[in-house]
Design an enzyme around this catalytic site. Structure first.
Site, short mmCIF file in Angstrom:
data_model
loop_
_atom_site.label_atom_id
_atom_site.label_comp_id
_atom_site.label_asym_id
_atom_site.label_seq_id
_atom_site.Cartn_x
_atom_site.Cartn_y
_atom_site.Cartn_z
N PRO A 21 0.81 -1.22 0.00
CA PRO A 21 0.00 0.00 0.00
C PRO A 21 0.84 1.26 0.00
CG PRO A 21 -0.03 -1.05 2.17
CD PRO A 21 0.68 -1.98 1.25
N ASP A 22 0.40 2.22 -0.78
CA ASP A 22 1.04 3.53 -0.78
C ASP A 22 0.40 4.35 0.33
OD1 ASP A 22 1.93 6.06 -1.16
OD2 ASP A 22 1.27 6.25 -3.24
N PHE A 23 1.17 4.56 1.39
CA PHE A 23 0.64 5.26 2.57
C PHE A 23 0.08 6.63 2.23
CE2 PHE A 23 3.71 2.90 5.59
CZ PHE A 23 2.91 1.79 5.50
N ARG A 24 0.58 7.21 1.15
CA ARG A 24 0.21 8.59 0.85
C ARG A 24 -1.16 8.68 0.18
NH1 ARG A 24 4.60 11.68 1.54
NH2 ARG A 24 3.79 13.36 0.30
N ASN A 50 11.38 3.74 -0.31
CA ASN A 50 10.56 2.64 0.16
C ASN A 50 11.28 1.84 1.25
OD1 ASN A 50 8.89 3.53 -1.83
ND2 ASN A 50 9.45 1.91 -3.29
N ASP A 66 10.16 -1.33 1.89
CA ASP A 66 9.61 -2.68 1.70
C ASP A 66 10.63 -3.74 1.32
OD1 ASP A 66 10.07 -2.29 -1.07
OD2 ASP A 66 8.09 -1.37 -1.31
N HIS A 110 14.83 6.23 3.59
CA HIS A 110 13.98 6.24 4.78
C HIS A 110 14.14 4.95 5.58
CE1 HIS A 110 11.29 9.38 2.60
NE2 HIS A 110 12.44 9.87 3.01
#
Ligand SMILES: [Zn+2]
Length: 385
Positions: free
Chosen positions: A95-98, A169, A171, A188
């Site tokens: 999922p793209d948190f944004r 990312n 992930d 990040h």
């Protein structure tokens, strides 16, 4: 001079949950270095603009994907940097948190946080780690299967063209796709490793260890000192990894082509990296929308004008509006690499599937054995009674 213009600042971006701001901290030699670097860049940029040094040589014969492909094949393009964001992992089911509605925002309410960002704030986490780990469990991907885009980057590496991949990312899919430590800056941080939060201990743990803790609903505690163990992702209030600052300084001046994929370029300091390549370096954006374009005022003030795809002065920036997978496949086709990329994806995905199957079989086997054991023990105890 009360109306003297204020010194230009970085544009305020929407304060999204995943934005990481550099916060002042006491022990930040890297940050000092980095701000020194920014100042140098500013002066360099100012001089080159004022004196017309090294500006605007057209390297691409055409501002299209085809033009970029011809440049890559020309042999003049040896150091490619990729900058990637959540958009390269969405087709992998991460999922793209944004994006609103894809989990995070809707899910946070039940954790009764003082405010939503707290879940990613280091001070809050150290006192209340439970919400973070509950969320991690909820959003944990069922499978780690890199996308066509990830494997396109891997191909750049295999062909000796990749200077480095800068990823926002966490992930770990770049690593799964075959990029190694040295090919990668995880700006990040990453879930790939975790560390004990105690400065005296700092024992490292791997992803399997962390996954087992997350799925058994226990807060991960260090086996050596019982302190909290935290995945190596960058929380609010933490510095970016030192590698981010050291690598950008050496990589970007040497970059022959910047490929930006699946990021809206809204998170600083990551976003400003696009201005760290030389004035002649072509920049290709593969994304669902154009982004990173120049802010007229900032441009006039000499602060790296951002991307320019469409103006009359456009000379090096190319936008290809599509998913990252489609864009990479299209570029691979222009490069004559399409069949090779398709083969690589097929081969690697088959490997991941077969490993998944083995893991599942192993797990099922363990469960059966455990059940048998329980049955035998119960049988024995029955007999004893
Ligand atoms: Zn420890």
């Amino acid at each position: 001079m009360s109306d003297a213009p204020e010194p230009p600042r970085e544009k305020e971006e929407d304060s999204n949950l995943c934005d990481r701001e550099e916060e002042p901290s006491e022990d930040s030699s890297e940050e000092d270095e980095a701000s020194g670097e920014t100042e140098m860049d500013f002066l360099r940029s100012l001089f080159s603009r004022t004196l017309g040094l090294g500006s605007g040589e057209k390297v691409l014969d055409e501002l299209t994907l085809d033009g970029v492909a011809r440049y890559i094949l020309s042999g003049k393009c040896k150091n490619i940097i990729c900058m990637v964001g959540a958009g390269i992992s969405t087709s992998a089911g991460i999922p793209d948190f944004r994006s609103p509605g894809t989990g995070l925002y809707a899910n946070l309410q039940k954790y009764s946080l003082p405010y939503p960002e707290a879940i990613f704030q280091i001070d809050y986490f150290k006192k209340h780690p439970e919400p973070f780990f509950a969320l991690a469990k909820e959003l944990y991907p069922g499978q780690f299967k890199p996308t066509i885009c990830h494997y396109f980057i891997r191909m750049l590496k295999d062909k000796g063209l990749l200077r480095r991949c800068y990823s926002q990312n966490i992930d770990t899919l770049e690593r799964v796709a075959g990029l190694e430590e040295d090919d990668l800056v995880e700006a990040h941080g990453t879930f790939y490793t975790s560390h004990c939060v105690s400065f005296l201990c700092r024992k490292e743990y791997n992803l399997d260890w962390m996954k087992a803790r997350i799925f058994s609903d226990e807060v991960p505690k260090c086996e050596k000192c019982s302190s909290l163990v935290k995945p190596d992702i960058v929380f609010f209030g933490e510095n970016l990894p030192a590698k981010f600052f050291t690598s950008t300084t050496t990589d970007f001046p040497r970059c022959d082509l910047l490929i930006i994929m699946g990021t809206s370029l809204q998170v600083q300091p990551f976003a400003s990296l696009v201005n760290k390549v030389s004035k002649n370096t072509p920049r290709l954006l593969i994304n669902m929308e154009k982004t990173g374009q120049s802010d007229a005022l900032m441009g006039m003030l000499g602060f790296g004008g951002g991307m320019d795809f469409d103006s009359e002065k456009a000379y090096r920036d190319v936008a290809y509006i599509s998913t990252c997978d489609e864009g990479c496949m299209a570029l691979a086709e222009f490069l004559g690499w399409k069949a090779e990329l398709e083969d690589l994806v097929k081969r690697e995905h088959a490997l991941i599937d077969s490993k998944d199957k083995q893991d599942k079989a192993k797990l099922a086997n363990q469960t059966v054995k455990a059940e048998e054991k329980t049955a035998t023990e119960t049988g024995n105890s029955d007999k004893l009674e």
